[in-house]
Motif scaffolding. Sequence first.
Motif, mmCIF file in Angstrom:
data_model
loop_
_atom_site.group_PDB
_atom_site.id
_atom_site.type_symbol
_atom_site.label_atom_id
_atom_site.label_comp_id
_atom_site.label_asym_id
_atom_site.label_seq_id
_atom_site.Cartn_x
_atom_site.Cartn_y
_atom_site.Cartn_z
ATOM 1 N N PRO A 74 0.835 -1.202 0.000
ATOM 2 C CA PRO A 74 0.000 0.000 0.000
ATOM 3 C C PRO A 74 0.869 1.251 0.000
ATOM 4 O O PRO A 74 2.104 1.169 0.042
ATOM 5 C CB PRO A 74 -0.759 -0.129 1.322
ATOM 6 N N GLY A 75 0.231 2.397 -0.016
ATOM 7 C CA GLY A 75 0.953 3.660 0.042
ATOM 8 C C GLY A 75 0.103 4.782 -0.512
ATOM 9 O O GLY A 75 -1.055 4.587 -0.897
ATOM 10 N N TYR A 76 0.679 5.977 -0.558
ATOM 11 C CA TYR A 76 -0.020 7.113 -1.163
ATOM 12 C C TYR A 76 -0.012 6.945 -2.673
ATOM 13 O O TYR A 76 0.949 6.419 -3.251
ATOM 14 C CB TYR A 76 0.659 8.417 -0.757
ATOM 15 N N PRO A 77 -1.078 7.376 -3.359
ATOM 16 C CA PRO A 77 -1.226 7.031 -4.773
ATOM 17 C C PRO A 77 -0.112 7.527 -5.678
ATOM 18 O O PRO A 77 0.172 6.910 -6.707
ATOM 19 C CB PRO A 77 -2.580 7.654 -5.160
ATOM 20 N N GLU A 78 0.541 8.633 -5.330
ATOM 21 C CA GLU A 78 1.588 9.159 -6.211
ATOM 22 C C GLU A 78 2.932 8.467 -6.009
ATOM 23 O O GLU A 78 3.873 8.691 -6.781
ATOM 24 C CB GLU A 78 1.750 10.674 -6.008
ATOM 25 N N GLU A 79 3.059 7.601 -4.993
ATOM 26 C CA GLU A 79 4.326 6.929 -4.739
ATOM 27 C C GLU A 79 4.558 5.816 -5.757
ATOM 28 O O GLU A 79 3.631 5.107 -6.150
ATOM 29 C CB GLU A 79 4.333 6.344 -3.326
ATOM 30 N N GLU A 80 5.803 5.640 -6.152
ATOM 31 C CA GLU A 80 6.149 4.575 -7.088
ATOM 32 C C GLU A 80 6.009 3.201 -6.422
ATOM 33 O O GLU A 80 6.239 3.046 -5.230
ATOM 34 C CB GLU A 80 7.588 4.756 -7.586
ATOM 35 N N ASP A 81 5.638 2.230 -7.239
ATOM 36 C CA ASP A 81 5.539 0.828 -6.819
ATOM 37 C C ASP A 81 4.389 0.534 -5.861
ATOM 38 O O ASP A 81 4.293 -0.580 -5.339
ATOM 39 C CB ASP A 81 6.857 0.334 -6.203
ATOM 40 N N VAL A 82 3.527 1.497 -5.594
ATOM 41 C CA VAL A 82 2.314 1.215 -4.825
ATOM 42 C C VAL A 82 1.314 0.544 -5.757
ATOM 43 O O VAL A 82 1.075 1.018 -6.873
ATOM 44 C CB VAL A 82 1.716 2.516 -4.240
ATOM 45 N N LEU A 83 0.748 -0.580 -5.331
ATOM 46 C CA LEU A 83 -0.205 -1.303 -6.161
ATOM 47 C C LEU A 83 -1.555 -1.498 -5.488
ATOM 48 O O LEU A 83 -2.528 -1.860 -6.151
ATOM 49 C CB LEU A 83 0.374 -2.669 -6.550
ATOM 50 N N LEU A 84 -1.625 -1.274 -4.181
ATOM 51 C CA LEU A 84 -2.882 -1.446 -3.462
ATOM 52 C C LEU A 84 -3.618 -0.117 -3.344
ATOM 53 O O LEU A 84 -2.997 0.934 -3.178
ATOM 54 C CB LEU A 84 -2.641 -2.020 -2.067
ATOM 55 N N SER A 85 -4.930 -0.174 -3.419
ATOM 56 C CA SER A 85 -5.797 0.986 -3.208
ATOM 57 C C SER A 85 -6.558 0.804 -1.904
ATOM 58 O O SER A 85 -6.763 -0.333 -1.448
ATOM 59 C CB SER A 85 -6.805 1.120 -4.355
ATOM 60 N N PRO A 86 -7.012 1.896 -1.290
ATOM 61 C CA PRO A 86 -7.831 1.764 -0.081
ATOM 62 C C PRO A 86 -9.119 1.002 -0.378
ATOM 63 O O PRO A 86 -9.662 1.077 -1.487
ATOM 64 C CB PRO A 86 -8.140 3.218 0.301
ATOM 65 N N VAL A 87 -9.602 0.274 0.605
ATOM 66 C CA VAL A 87 -10.891 -0.424 0.513
ATOM 67 C C VAL A 87 -11.759 0.121 1.640
ATOM 68 O O VAL A 87 -11.517 -0.171 2.812
ATOM 69 C CB VAL A 87 -10.727 -1.952 0.638
ATOM 70 N N ARG A 88 -12.735 0.918 1.281
ATOM 71 C CA ARG A 88 -13.519 1.629 2.301
ATOM 72 C C ARG A 88 -14.539 0.735 2.992
ATOM 73 O O ARG A 88 -14.865 0.937 4.141
ATOM 74 C CB ARG A 88 -14.235 2.819 1.661
ATOM 75 N N ARG A 89 -15.073 -0.217 2.264
ATOM 76 C CA ARG A 89 -16.101 -1.093 2.841
ATOM 77 C C ARG A 89 -15.593 -2.529 2.768
ATOM 78 O O ARG A 89 -15.707 -3.190 1.741
ATOM 79 C CB ARG A 89 -17.413 -0.930 2.084
ATOM 80 N N SER A 90 -15.051 -2.993 3.862
ATOM 81 C CA SER A 90 -14.366 -4.288 3.840
ATOM 82 C C SER A 90 -15.113 -5.382 4.602
ATOM 83 O O SER A 90 -14.596 -6.485 4.753
ATOM 84 C CB SER A 90 -12.962 -4.132 4.451
ATOM 85 N N GLU A 91 -16.337 -5.093 5.064
ATOM 86 C CA GLU A 91 -17.059 -6.097 5.851
ATOM 87 C C GLU A 91 -17.271 -7.388 5.063
ATOM 88 O O GLU A 91 -17.124 -8.491 5.590
ATOM 89 C CB GLU A 91 -18.424 -5.541 6.301
ATOM 90 N N ARG A 92 -17.584 -7.247 3.761
ATOM 91 C CA ARG A 92 -17.839 -8.440 2.943
ATOM 92 C C ARG A 92 -16.560 -9.245 2.747
ATOM 93 O O ARG A 92 -16.611 -10.478 2.653
ATOM 94 C CB ARG A 92 -18.432 -8.034 1.593
ATOM 95 N N PHE A 93 -15.423 -8.570 2.663
ATOM 96 C CA PHE A 93 -14.147 -9.273 2.544
ATOM 97 C C PHE A 93 -13.985 -10.270 3.684
ATOM 98 O O PHE A 93 -13.667 -11.450 3.463
ATOM 99 C CB PHE A 93 -12.999 -8.263 2.547
ATOM 100 N N PHE A 94 -14.194 -9.810 4.906
ATOM 101 C CA PHE A 94 -13.996 -10.688 6.067
ATOM 102 C C PHE A 94 -15.095 -11.741 6.162
ATOM 103 O O PHE A 94 -14.844 -12.871 6.595
ATOM 104 C CB PHE A 94 -13.928 -9.850 7.343
ATOM 105 N N ARG A 95 -16.282 -11.415 5.693
ATOM 106 C CA ARG A 95 -17.360 -12.407 5.691
ATOM 107 C C ARG A 95 -17.031 -13.536 4.708
ATOM 108 O O ARG A 95 -17.197 -14.723 5.022
ATOM 109 C CB ARG A 95 -18.674 -11.724 5.324
#
Length: 555
Positions: free
Chosen positions: A364-385
């Motif tokens: 993860p990281g701030y979007p302008e940083e190099e080599d960042v590939l993950l984006s924020p996930v605002r609603r993650s309840e379904r992920f854990f379910r």
Amino acid sequence: MLSDGTTEEKSSVRSASSGRAAEERQAPLRSYKLYVAGKDIEGDGWVYTVSGRSLLEDVFTSVTLKRSLEKDAESDAAQHPYVVGRCAIASDDSLALASEAAAAAAPGWAAFPLERRMRLGHRFREELERRRDEFVDMLIAEAHPAKLARWEYSSLLQIFSEESLGWYQEQMHTEFRHGNRRLIVRRQPDGVVAFNPPQNAPLPSAALGVLCLMSGNAVVMRAPRSIALSTMWLMRDVVAPILDELGAPPGTLNALCANPKQTMDRWIADPLIDDIFYIGGSQEGLRLERSCVENGKKAILELAGNDCVVVWSDADVPKAVEAITEAFYGSGQICMVPNGVLVHPAVADELLAELQEQVKRIRPGYPEEEDVLLSPVRRSERFFRLLDQALDQGGTLVTGGRRMEVDGTPSDTGVFLQPTVVRVDGLARAREFDIVREETFFPLIPVVVAEPASDEELLTRFVDFTNANPYGLRNSLWTGSDEIIDTFVRQVVNGGLLKINDSHMGCVPYLPTHGGTGLTGGAFGEANYPMLKTSHLQGVSIASGVSPYEAVFGA
């Protein structure tokens, strides 16, 4: 988003973040009115865009700024460095004006020679190349990691490459000589195309509207209300000037930010709209398709994907895993990435070990940083379910499974999710797992390890499993065997694209980037070339010295 720490520490972080943002914001605030009939017109209020970085540095301040500005556009908050742009909001009357303008312009634009309309594609590519940095910066402002923004940019260059444009033109018009007849097979524009790009990638998706224009259609583009800025920039600042340069009638392109339900309901009922190009979820899209058919319209659907990567026993495992890790790009919130893996049991352990190693570079990281590939996930309840359900059903957690902060630190409150791999043993019951059966749209991928069997039996099962997927966007295969490749090419009928020993999500000239069968494309789903999908076939015969009687009954 930062978590833990004292109020004083958080205040200090916000102050420092504001200082960094102030340095970043040097350009004036981008402001877009509604674009209808070749004019900028007033809207019914504004929606504001704050930078993707600001939502990670100080989500409270960012959200507060948006809300205060949308209540009072004259507020001094518009000068805050977190605020990067605003777009006017369309009313019902504005939506009606856009449809009327497009319907008035469509016949005139359709009458332009195909060669002249094709010039739009060539000029659009030239503008993309000239404005590369601006394009990438627009995506970064909307929280796309820079590395992925450059992939999105390069994908559009393939869609609008000289090779692809030439192929589109061939498909739009072909001629034959048959005796005393000149025969033409051509595609004619449908009329007015209403285009709905998705919230996760509005800018590159909206660019497909250029292909609809090249077919000879007029276009009404809806910029998503929650993330409108890049779509309005592309339509108003890039595409509209090219259309003016070509002499297109005012109203050939109309772009406005509008509420989704309000807009869809109007488009479905509006007799001036011929096609609705919808990019979004499968349930909503299939409901729209039914409504379109009932109202005599063509629905062009780009819906969910649940793509599978098949890895055979002789595959180049490290390269296959490179393709599999594309599942985590953008935190899996891209329909074109892999959603599952089916692996030959002979190389399953090797593949999972390699996958654990390669996942370490996905950060993860701030979007302008190099080599960042993950984006924020605002609603993650379904992920854990989904994850808990898979583990309860007998799946094995290989790696991941937690939230984390922007610096990669595991946390119970972070807005990023660790790249997560779950092993599922047994092909026979794999689709009892929701993470296998459904698109998850998270950085979560199941690796289905087939039961031991002869290669002949496994090959049949692998093909059957691929064809039985109710979705059908992309499939990919990794093998060194010409026989296995030939079998997949001949027998896999599901999906709009089949990639073999290649990047799963990468784009190449000539081939489609979108489109598929089943829950991906609806009842009429197939590989999606927007120039072809928003037009219809027509045959023409131009005869000279032909006897109609002899033509019917013979000499």
